[in-house]
Design a protein around this motif. Structure first.
Motif, PDB file in Angstrom:
ATOM      1  N   LEU A 253       5.901  54.829-104.652  1.00 45.21           N
ATOM      2  CA  LEU A 253       5.758  55.980-103.760  1.00 45.21           C
ATOM      3  C   LEU A 253       4.298  56.420-103.652  1.00 45.21           C
ATOM      4  O   LEU A 253       3.848  56.860-102.581  1.00 45.21           O
ATOM      5  CB  LEU A 253       6.615  57.141-104.247  1.00 45.21           C
ATOM      6  CG  LEU A 253       8.126  56.909-104.199  1.00 45.21           C
ATOM      7  CD1 LEU A 253       8.876  58.110-104.755  1.00 45.21           C
ATOM      8  CD2 LEU A 253       8.599  56.607-102.781  1.00 45.21           C
ATOM      9  N   ARG A 254       3.534  56.302-104.724  1.00 48.70           N
ATOM     10  CA  ARG A 254       2.116  56.628-104.640  1.00 48.70           C
ATOM     11  C   ARG A 254       1.380  55.636-103.743  1.00 48.70           C
ATOM     12  O   ARG A 254       0.468  56.016-102.988  1.00 48.70           O
ATOM     13  CB  ARG A 254       1.503  56.664-106.050  1.00 48.70           C
ATOM     14  CG  ARG A 254       1.863  57.950-106.816  1.00 48.70           C
ATOM     15  CD  ARG A 254       1.810  57.757-108.326  1.00 48.70           C
ATOM     16  NE  ARG A 254       2.078  58.997-109.045  1.00 48.70           N
ATOM     17  CZ  ARG A 254       3.268  59.552-109.190  1.00 48.70           C
ATOM     18  NH1 ARG A 254       4.339  58.980-108.649  1.00 48.70           N
ATOM     19  NH2 ARG A 254       3.417  60.668-109.870  1.00 48.70           N
ATOM     20  N   ARG A 255       1.766  54.372-103.823  1.00 49.87           N
ATOM     21  CA  ARG A 255       1.167  53.381-102.904  1.00 49.87           C
ATOM     22  C   ARG A 255       1.528  53.713-101.455  1.00 49.87           C
ATOM     23  O   ARG A 255       0.696  53.573-100.555  1.00 49.87           O
ATOM     24  CB  ARG A 255       1.662  51.988-103.270  1.00 49.87           C
ATOM     25  CG  ARG A 255       1.022  51.417-104.539  1.00 49.87           C
ATOM     26  CD  ARG A 255       1.807  50.259-105.120  1.00 49.87           C
ATOM     27  NE  ARG A 255       2.115  49.236-104.137  1.00 49.87           N
ATOM     28  CZ  ARG A 255       3.084  48.326-104.285  1.00 49.87           C
ATOM     29  NH1 ARG A 255       3.856  48.352-105.369  1.00 49.87           N
ATOM     30  NH2 ARG A 255       3.298  47.424-103.358  1.00 49.87           N
ATOM     31  N   LEU A 256       2.762  54.153-101.227  1.00 50.63           N
ATOM     32  CA  LEU A 256       3.167  54.548 -99.877  1.00 50.63           C
ATOM     33  C   LEU A 256       2.328  55.732 -99.397  1.00 50.63           C
ATOM     34  O   LEU A 256       1.838  55.731 -98.253  1.00 50.63           O
ATOM     35  CB  LEU A 256       4.652  54.907 -99.873  1.00 50.63           C
ATOM     36  CG  LEU A 256       5.193  55.542 -98.581  1.00 50.63           C
ATOM     37  CD1 LEU A 256       5.096  54.566 -97.415  1.00 50.63           C
ATOM     38  CD2 LEU A 256       6.635  56.002 -98.775  1.00 50.63           C
ATOM     39  N   ARG A 257       2.161  56.741-100.240  1.00 48.68           N
ATOM     40  CA  ARG A 257       1.374  57.913 -99.844  1.00 48.68           C
ATOM     41  C   ARG A 257      -0.060  57.515 -99.516  1.00 48.68           C
ATOM     42  O   ARG A 257      -0.671  58.038 -98.571  1.00 48.68           O
ATOM     43  CB  ARG A 257       1.380  58.946-100.973  1.00 48.68           C
ATOM     44  CG  ARG A 257       2.725  59.668-101.170  1.00 48.68           C
ATOM     45  CD  ARG A 257       2.678  60.582-102.376  1.00 48.68           C
ATOM     46  NE  ARG A 257       1.531  61.473-102.313  1.00 48.68           N
ATOM     47  CZ  ARG A 257       0.932  61.994-103.390  1.00 48.68           C
ATOM     48  NH1 ARG A 257       1.377  61.703-104.604  1.00 48.68           N
ATOM     49  NH2 ARG A 257      -0.096  62.793-103.244  1.00 48.68           N
ATOM     50  N   ARG A 258      -0.616  56.591-100.271  1.00 47.07           N
ATOM     51  CA  ARG A 258      -1.996  56.142-100.036  1.00 47.07           C
ATOM     52  C   ARG A 258      -2.134  55.464 -98.680  1.00 47.07           C
ATOM     53  O   ARG A 258      -3.090  55.720 -97.935  1.00 47.07           O
ATOM     54  CB  ARG A 258      -2.410  55.199-101.169  1.00 47.07           C
ATOM     55  CG  ARG A 258      -3.795  54.594-101.031  1.00 47.07           C
ATOM     56  CD  ARG A 258      -4.136  53.858-102.311  1.00 47.07           C
ATOM     57  NE  ARG A 258      -5.414  53.179-102.220  1.00 47.07           N
ATOM     58  CZ  ARG A 258      -5.551  51.863-102.014  1.00 47.07           C
ATOM     59  NH1 ARG A 258      -4.476  51.100-101.869  1.00 47.07           N
ATOM     60  NH2 ARG A 258      -6.750  51.323-101.955  1.00 47.07           N
ATOM     61  N   LEU A 259      -1.188  54.599 -98.342  1.00 41.15           N
ATOM     62  CA  LEU A 259      -1.247  53.919 -97.052  1.00 41.15           C
ATOM     63  C   LEU A 259      -1.008  54.890 -95.902  1.00 41.15           C
ATOM     64  O   LEU A 259      -1.630  54.776 -94.841  1.00 41.15           O
ATOM     65  CB  LEU A 259      -0.227  52.781 -97.012  1.00 41.15           C
ATOM     66  CG  LEU A 259      -0.536  51.584 -97.923  1.00 41.15           C
ATOM     67  CD1 LEU A 259       0.594  50.566 -97.865  1.00 41.15           C
ATOM     68  CD2 LEU A 259      -1.859  50.930 -97.544  1.00 41.15           C
ATOM     69  N   CYS A 260      -0.100  55.835 -96.111  1.00 43.10           N
ATOM     70  CA  CYS A 260       0.126  56.833 -95.062  1.00 43.10           C
ATOM     71  C   CYS A 260      -1.160  57.603 -94.779  1.00 43.10           C
ATOM     72  O   CYS A 260      -1.512  57.858 -93.621  1.00 43.10           O
ATOM     73  CB  CYS A 260       1.237  57.801 -95.480  1.00 43.10           C
ATOM     74  SG  CYS A 260       2.893  57.088 -95.392  1.00 43.10           S
ATOM     75  N   ALA A 261      -1.871  58.002 -95.844  1.00 42.99           N
ATOM     76  CA  ALA A 261      -3.140  58.710 -95.646  1.00 42.99           C
ATOM     77  C   ALA A 261      -4.126  57.835 -94.885  1.00 42.99           C
ATOM     78  O   ALA A 261      -4.889  58.337 -94.042  1.00 42.99           O
ATOM     79  CB  ALA A 261      -3.710  59.115 -97.006  1.00 42.99           C
ATOM     80  N   ARG A 262      -4.109  56.540 -95.165  1.00 39.85           N
ATOM     81  CA  ARG A 262      -4.992  55.619 -94.436  1.00 39.85           C
ATOM     82  C   ARG A 262      -4.686  55.635 -92.941  1.00 39.85           C
ATOM     83  O   ARG A 262      -5.614  55.526 -92.113  1.00 39.85           O
ATOM     84  CB  ARG A 262      -4.804  54.208 -95.001  1.00 39.85           C
ATOM     85  CG  ARG A 262      -5.375  53.083 -94.165  1.00 39.85           C
ATOM     86  CD  ARG A 262      -6.900  53.131 -94.114  1.00 39.85           C
ATOM     87  NE  ARG A 262      -7.427  51.992 -93.406  1.00 39.85           N
ATOM     88  CZ  ARG A 262      -7.466  51.845 -92.078  1.00 39.85           C
ATOM     89  NH1 ARG A 262      -6.991  52.808 -91.308  1.00 39.85           N
ATOM     90  NH2 ARG A 262      -7.989  50.752 -91.529  1.00 39.85           N
ATOM     91  N   TYR A 263      -3.421  55.804 -92.585  1.00 47.71           N
ATOM     92  CA  TYR A 263      -3.039  55.818 -91.175  1.00 47.71           C
ATOM     93  C   TYR A 263      -2.982  57.230 -90.599  1.00 47.71           C
ATOM     94  O   TYR A 263      -2.577  57.416 -89.460  1.00 47.71           O
ATOM     95  CB  TYR A 263      -1.690  55.118 -90.994  1.00 47.71           C
ATOM     96  CG  TYR A 263      -1.787  53.613 -91.178  1.00 47.71           C
ATOM     97  CD1 TYR A 263      -2.409  52.813 -90.243  1.00 47.71           C
ATOM     98  CD2 TYR A 263      -1.265  53.017 -92.327  1.00 47.71           C
ATOM     99  CE1 TYR A 263      -2.511  51.442 -90.424  1.00 47.71           C
ATOM    100  CE2 TYR A 263      -1.361  51.649 -92.519  1.00 47.71           C
ATOM    101  CZ  TYR A 263      -1.988  50.864 -91.563  1.00 47.71           C
ATOM    102  OH  TYR A 263      -2.089  49.511 -91.752  1.00 47.71           O
ATOM    103  N   GLY A 264      -3.343  58.228 -91.405  1.00 43.37           N
ATOM    104  CA  GLY A 264      -3.448  59.577 -90.895  1.00 43.37           C
ATOM    105  C   GLY A 264      -2.206  60.428 -90.996  1.00 43.37           C
ATOM    106  O   GLY A 264      -2.106  61.454 -90.317  1.00 43.37           O
ATOM    107  N   SER A 265      -1.246  60.043 -91.829  1.00 37.41           N
ATOM    108  CA  SER A 265      -0.028  60.843 -91.983  1.00 37.41           C
ATOM    109  C   SER A 265       0.095  61.341 -93.413  1.00 37.41           C
ATOM    110  O   SER A 265      -0.493  60.781 -94.340  1.00 37.41           O
ATOM    111  CB  SER A 265       1.215  60.032 -91.604  1.00 37.41           C
ATOM    112  OG  SER A 265       1.397  58.942 -92.499  1.00 37.41           O
ATOM    113  N   SER A 266       0.873  62.393 -93.603  1.00 43.18           N
ATOM    114  CA  SER A 266       1.136  62.960 -94.921  1.00 43.18           C
ATOM    115  C   SER A 266       2.588  63.390 -94.958  1.00 43.18           C
ATOM    116  O   SER A 266       2.918  64.558 -94.741  1.00 43.18           O
ATOM    117  CB  SER A 266       0.206  64.151 -95.194  1.00 43.18           C
ATOM    118  OG  SER A 266       0.458  64.697 -96.470  1.00 43.18           O
ATOM    119  N   PRO A 267       3.501  62.467 -95.228  1.00 45.28           N
ATOM    120  CA  PRO A 267       4.930  62.777 -95.116  1.00 45.28           C
ATOM    121  C   PRO A 267       5.410  63.773 -96.168  1.00 45.28           C
ATOM    122  O   PRO A 267       4.873  63.863 -97.273  1.00 45.28           O
ATOM    123  CB  PRO A 267       5.602  61.414 -95.315  1.00 45.28           C
ATOM    124  CG  PRO A 267       4.617  60.616 -96.105  1.00 45.28           C
ATOM    125  CD  PRO A 267       3.261  61.074 -95.635  1.00 45.28           C
TER     126      PRO A 267
END
Length: 886
Positions: A253-267
């Motif tokens: 889940l931390r890896r998911l959050r990191r990639l989301c931030a890379r694409y400009g989202s914060s779920p």
């Protein structure tokens, strides 16, 4: 003799079957959504009436040792937040849900405010609707974007079956919304030709942590548009993410959050959990984010009648002439048969895959004697079935075509089985949380329900059915996980670096141990630093460094010899004990004999047959010391930490007569040993210490065994682990130490840091262990002190007073402990064994254990091959220098 403690589904020898005569059937219940109050309760038999009928046969009433009545509860309604789209509210109302329960509305409010939230309420309290309503409303908003996908949501379930069930619910609920909500399942069963459509067009993707770890995150560029628009991540049944498995999922889940931030989202994370202690604490550990807790259950609850049921003694005799009770398998098959004849919709939960198949076969045979058409209305449900078989069973369960189901823990999760009247639980499932989760499968339409716990013939189950306060007056357990465990974190740092180069800005996200691990990963040539970032250096996929469930090896395919038809699969770790040559294999009510097992090709060839016996594998287990890294004198004894090898080998199998469990013969097997190289803490005692403790040779094995049980149960107070993550062995004379020795080891290849933590806090840990045993009010030992629900030796032998005296003398020689800055943070532990989350993970289904004098070996996978070693050293504070990794 060594006492080995690994999770075991001890084989039940079947006793004679008896079916209660019933002269009439009850009408079947309507299949309503769990959020809707049933309108046909008058047509249903009450739970008390069902139980009275079950107990009306010869000698049946005396089998009920206790009946607990949980009264009905009124519901409290609220209104949806005004930010929810009116179309979504209308869709919910069209599904028959006029107003939400108060906890549903509150959870939706937090979600819309951008706060991560966990809903921890009872089974059938409408947790799904609590997160679905804000998600659907947001997706509807997003559908109005120019590309039609301005918002997306990701749903994570621990099993494929639950994801498929949830997709059905989403499609049904969102049907009035047209094509605005495009839901799709993305897992290993998804056809290749459908996957590109899911990536490009679906806005509600349902998957599991395994697929996220291995499939979605490593391929994130192909998911860029989905991740860019990701608004919500739903984590269902998040209480299942515990121990090492939960720690792995936390890093995914931390890896998911990191990639989301890379694409400009914060779920925002929306989580649903069965009732647990401190759910927000566990949810924060899981996600790395602050989480709001919604735990005040406002849903109505029908009456629950919970009966504790002890099978009767038989005419059979076991070791040393001891009387043998009728097996829980046979008793549960009887009860499921009786309930089906009454027309009572029921599920029987069974600990093993074989048990589920066996109960369904017996029930079908008995039902065919009453009414042939009824035999087709009972089936088994377990892991290892083909996807189309699972889907067909789930559909039949939803439609009411099936009246009875014998299931493994796959159905313990939130699969909507509305309309069930009764649940039968064959053997205590190991935790109170799991017990209530299974019992809650019945009564999901708001009507009353019956739950029956059928005791197995072992000391723990016997204790529980005669001490109901241990079940009904105690809180459920907490969900324990440690995402900062360096043994878990290291492979995920490699995976994260392969997805996007790691920088120091990422360290806070992955936790405080990250900075200390990076030099070690560089030294191992797994990561290379270039300017300000670390890069993955290998050709192989970094995501393959770890199996987050600890399965170990490819599943074995079960193939019919004559036709070449694939029947199903079995976990690699269970293949030696369940599909060895000559094994009886049950599948969908049919019986097969295994002709050949080809381990290199991961294939078992079977032929349909009808033998009058079942088979049980026998194995031997040994533990050897590979290297002692640290050794500290404790008086004359020693406390040690180092590397060990646990070796298990299936050596033969028994053929047992189906009806009586009588042993018909034993056949030798020539299977290779399976080894687990891991880390362990162990302590020894000398003959002088035994004399001082007044522990003579007659009670030595029981004293060591009892101390081992209790020490494993207390370790979660000092190491942030789950009890299923560790195993133990006690040996009156170990060949490597030449002394009486107790081992506690990590049940994961290479170690997971728990034994190391036990070594560093040994004085406090073993002092608490001694206190736990000594302060217990029982005379000879009970589940509160020295008995274990996962003991492969049936909790024999155990000697409570000997264990107290032995630990007293051992601790007198312990060196003074230095100041320990890190304090235990886990809640009160439950005393039990089990070496790995792989053995306890949600179905898949747990394989049958092989039981011998040396104990079972379930849950041990072979040492991983073909992947780089991860040489990590725990940076935690210690009472001695941190031991180096070999």
């Amino acid at each position: 003799m060594a006492f080995n403690h690994l999770p075991a589904g001890v084989h039940d020898a079947l006793g004679p079957l008896s079916v209660m005569p019933v002269t009439h059937s009850m009408p079947m219940a309507n299949n309503l959504r769990p959020d809707r109050t049933s309108t046909d309760t008058a047509s249903r038999p009450s739970p008390g009436e069902i139980l009275d009928r079950l107990a009306s046969g010869p000698s049946r009433a005396s089998r009920i040792t206790h009946t607990e009545h949980l009264p009905p509860r009124e519901g409290r309604h609220a209104v949806w937040p005004d930010r929810i789209r009116s179309e979504v509210v209308a869709a919910v109302q069209s599904a028959g849900i006029e107003h939400p329960w108060a906890h549903q509305a509150l959870a939706a409010e937090h979600a819309l405010d951008g706060e991560s939230v966990i809903v921890s309420t009872g089974t059938a309290s409408g947790k799904s609707l609590a997160y679905l309503v804000p998600v659907l409303s947001t997706l509807l908003d997003g559908s109005e974007a120019p590309n039609g996908r301005g918002a997306t949501a990701l749903y994570l379930a621990p099993t494929k079956a639950l994801a498929a069930d949830q997709r059905r619910s989403v499609k049904k609920l969102s049907h009035p919304l047209g094509h605005a909500v495009r839901s799709a399942v993305y897992d290993g069963d998804t056809p290749v030709e459908e996957r590109e459509w899911v990536r490009q067009y679906a806005n509600y993707v349902l998957t599991n942590p395994d697929m996220l770890h291995r499939g979605i995150l490593p391929s994130h560029p192909r998911w860029a548009s989905f991740l860019r628009a990701l608004r919500y991540v739903v984590i269902d049944e998040c209480h299942t993410y515990r121990g090492v498995f939960g720690s792995h999922v936390a890093q995914v889940l931390r890896r998911l959050r990191r990639l989301c931030a890379r694409y400009g989202s914060s779920p925002v994370f929306l989580m649903a959990s069965a009732t647990a202690a401190e759910p927000s604490v566990a949810a924060s550990r899981l996600t790395g984010l602050p989480v709001v807790e919604v735990a005040d259950d406002a849903s109505p609850r029908g009456e629950l009648v919970f009966a504790l049921w002890e099978p009767p003694l038989t005419d059979l005799h076991g070791e040393k002439g001891a009387p043998v009770r009728r097996s829980a398998t046979a008793e549960t098959a009887d009860l499921l048969t009786d309930l089906t004849v009454q027309g009572v919709r029921s599920v029987a939960f069974v600990r093993s895959r074989r048990g589920a198949e066996l109960i369904s076969v017996i029930a079908q045979e008995r039902l065919s004697e009453v009414d042939r058409s009824l035999a087709r209305r009972v089936a088994a449900y377990r892991g290892g079935y083909l996807p189309e078989e699972r889907r067909a069973l789930e559909h039949a369960l939803h439609s009411g075509e099936l009246l009875g189901l014998a299931a493994t823990t796959a159905l313990e999760l939130g699969i909507d089985v509305s309309g069930l009247d009764a649940v039968v639980i064959a053997g205590y499932p190991g935790t109170r949380a799991s017990l209530w989760q299974q019992a809650g499968r019945a009564g999901r339409s708001g009507q009353g329900a019956l739950a029956v716990l059928v005791a197995r013939d072992d000391p723990l189950d016997t204790f529980l059915v005669h001490h109901p306060e241990a079940l009904f007056d105690q809180p459920v357990e907490s969900t324990v996980l440690d995402p900062d465990n360096p043994y878990v974190l290291a492979p995920h740092l490699c995976a994260a670096a392969s997805e996007l180069p790691l920088t120091e800005e990422d360290f806070d996200l992955f936790g405080p141990t990250t900075a200390e691990l990076m030099p070690q990963l560089e030294a191992a040539k797994l990561l290379r630093r270039r300017t300000k970032a670390w890069h993955w250096t290998r050709r192989e996929r970094a995501a393959d460094l770890t199996d987050i469930r600890g399965g170990g090896g490819n599943p074995v395919q079960i193939v019919e010899s004559g036709s070449g038809r694939l029947l199903g699969t079995v976990d690699a770790g269970a293949a030696h004990t369940t599909v060895h040559e000559g094994a009886v294999h049950l599948h969908q009510g049919r019986t097969y004999l295994v002709d050949e097992l080809h381990l290199d090709d991961s294939v078992a060839l079977v032929t349909e047959a009808n033998p009058p016996y079942s088979t049980v594998a026998r194995d031997t287990t040994a533990i050897s010391v590979l290297e002692t890294d640290v050794e500290i004198p404790w008086g004359d004894g020693r406390l040690c930490y180092g590397s060990v090898e646990v070796t298990n080998q299936v050596v033969s199998f028994l053929r047992r007569r189906l009806m009586t469990g009588e042993v018909l013969g034993e056949t030798k097997l020539d299977l290779p040993p399976r080894t687990l190289r891991t880390r362990a803490v162990w302590w020894t005692v000398t003959e002088d210490q035994l004399d001082a403790a007044r522990v003579n040779p007659e009670i030595l094995g029981g004293a060591l065994h009892a101390a081992e049980h209790a020490s494993i149960g207390m370790l979660p107070l000092f190491a942030t682990c789950d009890r299923w993550d560790i195993g133990g062995v006690s040996v009156p004379l170990h060949p490597d130490t030449l002394l009486p020795t107790v081992f506690v080891y990590d049940g994961h290849p290479g170690g997971a840091g728990f034994a190391e933590r036990a070594f560093h806090t040994a004085r406090e840990w073993l002092t608490a262990t001694r206190q736990a045993i000594a302060s217990c009010e029982c005379d000879a030992g009970c589940p509160s002190c020295i008995q274990s629900p996962k003991c492969g030796n049936g909790n024999e032998p155990l000697h409570k007073r000997g264990a107290v005296r032995l630990l007293t003398v051992l601790l007198q020689g312990a060196p003074p402990a230095p100041a320990e800055p890190e304090s235990p943070e886990a809640p009160e532990a439950q005393l039990c064994e089990g070496p790995s989350e792989a053995a306890q993970r949600q179905d898949v289904g747990r394989p049958d254990a092989a039981v011998t004098a040396a104990g079972p070996a379930e849950g041990q996978g072979p040492e991983p091959r073909g992947r780089p070693d991860l040489p990590v050293t725990s940076p935690r504070p210690s009472a001695a220098p941190a031991p180096p990794r070999p």
